[in-house]
Design a protein around this motif. Structure first.
Motif, PDB file in Angstrom:
ATOM      1  N   CYS A   8       0.858  -1.180   0.000  1.00 32.56           N
ATOM      2  CA  CYS A   8       0.000   0.000   0.000  1.00 32.56           C
ATOM      3  C   CYS A   8       0.893   1.227   0.000  1.00 32.56           C
ATOM      4  CB  CYS A   8      -0.907   0.011   1.234  1.00 32.56           C
ATOM      5  SG  CYS A   8      -1.788   1.573   1.494  1.00 32.56           S
ATOM      6  N   ALA A   9       0.629   2.157  -0.909  1.00 28.44           N
ATOM      7  CA  ALA A   9       1.375   3.413  -0.961  1.00 28.44           C
ATOM      8  C   ALA A   9       0.390   4.573  -1.011  1.00 28.44           C
ATOM      9  CB  ALA A   9       2.294   3.448  -2.179  1.00 28.44           C
ATOM     10  N   MET A 127      -8.112  10.996   1.343  1.00 28.15           N
ATOM     11  CA  MET A 127      -6.794  10.605   0.846  1.00 28.15           C
ATOM     12  C   MET A 127      -6.968   9.609  -0.296  1.00 28.15           C
ATOM     13  SD  MET A 127      -5.256   7.930   3.632  1.00 28.15           S
ATOM     14  CE  MET A 127      -6.161   6.455   4.090  1.00 28.15           C
ATOM     15  N   SER A 128      -5.897   9.330  -0.980  1.00 26.07           N
ATOM     16  CA  SER A 128      -5.920   8.320  -2.047  1.00 26.07           C
ATOM     17  C   SER A 128      -4.694   7.427  -1.889  1.00 26.07           C
ATOM     18  CB  SER A 128      -5.936   8.975  -3.431  1.00 26.07           C
ATOM     19  OG  SER A 128      -4.798   9.785  -3.619  1.00 26.07           O
ATOM     20  N   CYS A 129      -4.874   6.151  -2.208  1.00 28.64           N
ATOM     21  CA  CYS A 129      -3.805   5.162  -2.080  1.00 28.64           C
ATOM     22  C   CYS A 129      -3.781   4.267  -3.308  1.00 28.64           C
ATOM     23  CB  CYS A 129      -4.015   4.284  -0.843  1.00 28.64           C
ATOM     24  SG  CYS A 129      -3.887   5.126   0.740  1.00 28.64           S
ATOM     25  N   VAL A 130      -2.634   3.654  -3.541  1.00 30.10           N
ATOM     26  CA  VAL A 130      -2.542   2.607  -4.552  1.00 30.10           C
ATOM     27  C   VAL A 130      -2.102   1.325  -3.849  1.00 30.10           C
ATOM     28  CG1 VAL A 130      -0.164   3.276  -5.184  1.00 30.10           C
ATOM     29  CG2 VAL A 130      -1.539   1.888  -6.754  1.00 30.10           C
ATOM     30  N   ALA A 188      -4.279   2.696 -16.211  1.00 27.12           N
ATOM     31  CA  ALA A 188      -3.861   3.856 -15.410  1.00 27.12           C
ATOM     32  C   ALA A 188      -3.411   3.421 -14.017  1.00 27.12           C
ATOM     33  CB  ALA A 188      -5.008   4.858 -15.315  1.00 27.12           C
ATOM     34  N   ALA A 189      -4.170   2.519 -13.395  1.00 28.36           N
ATOM     35  CA  ALA A 189      -3.808   2.048 -12.059  1.00 28.36           C
ATOM     36  C   ALA A 189      -2.466   1.331 -12.082  1.00 28.36           C
ATOM     37  CB  ALA A 189      -4.899   1.126 -11.518  1.00 28.36           C
ATOM     38  N   LYS A 190      -2.233   0.509 -13.094  1.00 31.38           N
ATOM     39  CA  LYS A 190      -0.965  -0.209 -13.180  1.00 31.38           C
ATOM     40  C   LYS A 190       0.205   0.742 -13.444  1.00 31.38           C
ATOM     41  CE  LYS A 190      -2.237  -4.923 -14.366  1.00 31.38           C
ATOM     42  NZ  LYS A 190      -2.013  -6.055 -15.305  1.00 31.38           N
ATOM     43  N   THR A 191      -0.026   1.774 -14.245  1.00 33.20           N
ATOM     44  CA  THR A 191       1.036   2.752 -14.513  1.00 33.20           C
ATOM     45  C   THR A 191       1.426   3.477 -13.234  1.00 33.20           C
ATOM     46  OG1 THR A 191       0.309   3.072 -16.796  1.00 33.20           O
ATOM     47  CG2 THR A 191       1.638   4.815 -15.812  1.00 33.20           C
ATOM     48  N   ILE A 192       0.437   3.882 -12.446  1.00 32.13           N
ATOM     49  CA  ILE A 192       0.722   4.546 -11.177  1.00 32.13           C
ATOM     50  C   ILE A 192       1.491   3.610 -10.247  1.00 32.13           C
ATOM     51  CG2 ILE A 192      -0.345   5.474  -9.084  1.00 32.13           C
ATOM     52  CD1 ILE A 192      -2.611   6.525 -10.899  1.00 32.13           C
ATOM     53  N   ALA A 193       1.050   2.358 -10.182  1.00 28.32           N
ATOM     54  CA  ALA A 193       1.721   1.384  -9.317  1.00 28.32           C
ATOM     55  C   ALA A 193       3.159   1.139  -9.761  1.00 28.32           C
ATOM     56  CB  ALA A 193       0.938   0.078  -9.304  1.00 28.32           C
TER      57      ALA A 193
END
Length: 203
Positions: A8-9, A127-130, A188-193
């Motif tokens: 988790c980040a 807040m937001s997390c990945v 998009a989620a994978k790119t951020i991760a």
């Protein structure tokens, strides 16, 4: 296959923290809670259900025709142990009472601060997390989920109790449950991760 350890980040913390006296330190406390202090987390899940209309033929045969679909997401929760002085509990209390909703005045307490000039939009309150799972070689992301608009549901419980049979104190354990909008395993989620993973030390 065997799943890898997920991470988790924190991508962003409530902007309104900075408008509370001494609140700049709360950004780091919340990030530490989510990334380092958490002993376990769960609820980052997605499942699709397809609905069918059935037509029964003579002889008992049934034809199923897809007629709808729905997707269910989990409810994210983090479990951790509080620090001496209840720093984590106090941070969550401030988030709930000053930024989300105070149970006494039924408004966020931050409006009582003359210096506050914001609008209490989502970026100020949430807040937001990945959350992501890397591949075995830590070179790519197997799956990822970006969770936006995360806000804590239930705050810490405060209580005192005594029993003559207790011979030792108890750990102060916290379970924090969050709201959130899931962006599950998209490009998009994978790119951020991947960008987060590249900056993570492996030692």
């Amino acid at each position: 296959y065997v799943s890898e350890r997920p991470y988790c980040a924190v991508l962003s913390t409530p902007e309104a923290f900075s408008s509370i006296p001494g609140g700049d330190a709360l950004h780091g406390v919340l990030r530490n809670v989510m990334e380092s202090r958490t002993r376990s987390w769960s609820g980052v899940s997605s499942r699709t259900t397809t609905e069918f209309v059935e037509v029964t033929w003579q002889g008992g045969q049934t034809l199923s025709v897809p007629a709808g679909a729905s997707r269910q997401y989990g409810s994210i929760s983090h479990e951790l142990i509080d620090l001496r002085g209840e720093q984590i509990s106090r941070t969550i209390d401030i988030w709930q009472e000053y930024i989300l909703m105070d149970p006494t005045i039924r408004h966020p307490k931050i409006i009582t601060l003359g210096s506050y000039s914001g609008d209490l939009l989502l970026d100020e309150r949430s807040m937001s997390c990945v959350y992501f799972e890397p591949d075995p070689l830590f070179r790519d992301v197997r799956r990822a989920c970006v969770v936006l608009a995360m806000m804590v549901k239930d705050g810490p419980q405060y209580e005192m109790a005594y029993s003559v049979d207790d011979t030792a104190g108890k750990m102060r354990e916290l379970t924090l449950e969050f709201t959130g909008l899931f962006e599950w395993n998209t490009a998009a989620a994978k790119t951020i991760a991947r960008n987060v993973m590249k900056r993570m030390p492996l030692y």
